[in-house]
Scaffold this active site. Sequence first.
Site, PDB file in Angstrom:
ATOM      1  N   PHE A 137       0.893  -1.212   0.159  1.00 47.34           N
ATOM      2  CA  PHE A 137       0.032  -0.255  -0.334  1.00 47.34           C
ATOM      3  C   PHE A 137       0.946   1.116   0.168  1.00 47.34           C
ATOM      4  O   PHE A 137       1.654   1.249   0.855  1.00 47.34           O
ATOM      5  CB  PHE A 137      -0.957  -0.044   1.133  1.00 47.34           C
ATOM      6  CG  PHE A 137      -1.827   1.172   1.141  1.00 47.34           C
ATOM      7  CD1 PHE A 137      -3.059   1.389   0.354  1.00 47.34           C
ATOM      8  CD2 PHE A 137      -1.620   2.324   1.845  1.00 47.34           C
ATOM      9  CE1 PHE A 137      -3.894   2.428   0.190  1.00 47.34           C
ATOM     10  CE2 PHE A 137      -2.260   3.379   1.884  1.00 47.34           C
ATOM     11  CZ  PHE A 137      -3.570   3.339   0.968  1.00 47.34           C
ATOM     12  N   ASP A 222       9.507   2.337   1.940  1.00 43.00           N
ATOM     13  CA  ASP A 222       7.973   3.135   2.407  1.00 43.00           C
ATOM     14  C   ASP A 222       7.925   2.971   3.762  1.00 43.00           C
ATOM     15  O   ASP A 222       7.493   1.896   4.256  1.00 43.00           O
ATOM     16  CB  ASP A 222       6.850   2.769   1.556  1.00 43.00           C
ATOM     17  CG  ASP A 222       5.482   3.350   2.038  1.00 43.00           C
ATOM     18  OD1 ASP A 222       5.543   4.055   3.189  1.00 43.00           O
ATOM     19  OD2 ASP A 222       4.626   3.336   1.143  1.00 43.00           O
ATOM     20  N   LYS A 251       2.684   9.391   8.483  1.00 46.00           N
ATOM     21  CA  LYS A 251       1.808   9.094   9.735  1.00 46.00           C
ATOM     22  C   LYS A 251       2.351   9.592  10.945  1.00 46.00           C
ATOM     23  O   LYS A 251       1.782  10.620  11.449  1.00 46.00           O
ATOM     24  CB  LYS A 251       1.758   7.423   9.900  1.00 46.00           C
ATOM     25  CG  LYS A 251       0.699   7.033   8.606  1.00 46.00           C
ATOM     26  CD  LYS A 251       0.224   5.678   8.919  1.00 46.00           C
ATOM     27  CE  LYS A 251      -0.894   5.345   7.897  1.00 46.00           C
ATOM     28  NZ  LYS A 251      -0.631   4.756   6.598  1.00 46.00           N
TER      29      LYS A 251
HETATM   30  C1  LIG Z   1      -0.926   5.169   5.181  1.00 48.25           C
HETATM   31  C2  LIG Z   1       0.213   4.835   4.175  1.00 48.25           C
HETATM   32  C3  LIG Z   1       0.452   5.506   3.072  1.00 48.25           C
HETATM   33  C4  LIG Z   1      -0.450   6.679   2.505  1.00 48.25           C
HETATM   34  O1  LIG Z   1      -0.416   7.716   3.479  1.00 48.25           O
HETATM   35  P1  LIG Z   1      -1.470   8.967   3.361  1.00 48.25           P
HETATM   36  O2  LIG Z   1      -1.127  10.038   4.464  1.00 48.25           O
HETATM   37  O3  LIG Z   1      -2.816   8.198   3.760  1.00 48.25           O
HETATM   38  O4  LIG Z   1      -1.456   9.392   1.843  1.00 48.25           O
HETATM   39  C5  LIG Z   1       1.378   5.035   2.101  1.00 48.25           C
HETATM   40  N1  LIG Z   1       1.953   4.088   2.626  1.00 48.25           N
HETATM   41  C6  LIG Z   1       2.096   3.359   3.609  1.00 48.25           C
HETATM   42  C7  LIG Z   1       3.174   2.130   4.053  1.00 48.25           C
HETATM   43  C8  LIG Z   1       0.825   3.731   4.508  1.00 48.25           C
HETATM   44  O5  LIG Z   1       0.800   3.024   5.549  1.00 48.25           O
END
Ligand SMILES: *Cc1c(COP(=O)(O)O)cnc(C)c1O
Length: 405
Positions: A137, A222, A251
């Site tokens: 994700f 990420d 986050k």
């Molecule tokens: C939450 C998340 C995102 C997206 O972040 P947003 O602030 O909602 O755009 C991307 N990568 C990972 C691994 C995430 O947990």
Amino acid sequence: MSTASIQRADEVIAGTYKRFPVVLTRGSGCTLWDESGREYTDFVAGIAVCNLGHAHPQVAEALCRQARTLWHVSNLFYTTPQMELASWLTARSFADRVFFCNSGAEANEAAIKLARKYFKTAGQPNRFRIISMEQSFHGRTMATLSATGQEKVKAGFDPLLEGFDFAPFDDIAALRAKVGPDTAAVMLEPIQGEGGVRCPQPDYLKQVRALCDEAGLLLIFDEIQTGMGRTGTLFAYEPSGVAPDIMTLAKALANGLPMGAMLAREPVAAAFGPGSHASTFGGTPIVSAAALEVCRTLERDGVLDHARRVSDHFRERLEWLKGRHALVEEVRGRGLLLGIRLAVEGEPFVHACMARGFLINCVQGNVLRFVPPLVIGVEQIDALVACLDEIFGAARQGRVGNHGG
Ligand SMILES: *Cc1c(COP(=O)(O)O)cnc(C)c1O
């Protein structure tokens, strides 16, 4: 809970979320209250965001101080909180430079753009493809959903952005087979969060790093969910012994204020010059001041040591649950990014926990995910485990429902 205000919200707010029928009004530490005064222990933390808990006094104070001093001036000028935050992050990571933005998706957008720009600048304009992982994700913007390995995120939005290939997570041979002459980078989460709290084999990240070095690829981690202490170290890549070329954060970075960051090693970061990329709000003083206080508090209060300690206890108690209930198939995760995979749908248990005053969440249909504030206490963990023990026991007798204690 007020049905009237929930009804109104459902009329005027975009219908993009399935929400729990509760209006939360106040928080302190690991506790939240709804408008009827009901109390909840929070094992969601705004989805791995509020690492220091709610309404943290020092962070609130830093925010108020900055609110009386300077909110925003744009990136046409230098500001002290942004400079200090970038210094803090680079001093504690592999990275030399930080680009600030406002969300995880934006941080990943910046990473994707930087990877492309790097190879354009290096005279290899055809190398633009990025290999990311199945079940990954990376966000909801057009580029980041194109990079995401989950069909449910992409459905209905094609044509997607070109240039993404997918390999199964934690399978180095399959990843190697995807590398071609146009591949620029490999992008992955060190532990997949939304993908079901999936940890790779201990040497996987090392193997990915070696593959990238061999093929001249950039490695992007990420760490939007895993970073800022969530997995027991400041960044999840640390115990692997290898580092990426680019890392994204968001986050927990500002404990709930919107902030994202893209960090890179110098030779890579150098591909972004004046005008390459920008964000009006990125690194704005008010958010940076809050993030800086979050960072300093993590160190000053020994929050990561605490997180590792309670994580060991939490894991042990989850294993105990697994021993008692056949429907618990596996305990997953690291630090305070923990999950249990169930043999059945997880959603009814989320509701049953909520009815008993515990907020948890469910990913991939059958994985209960626990991402409490890193300051969660052992007693709070034990109380949740007792609750889970009770509702799993009730489920065995066919009595799982929303109506508990
Ligand atoms: C939450 C998340 C995102 C997206 O972040 P947003 O602030 O909602 O755009 C991307 N990568 C990972 C691994 C995430 O947990």
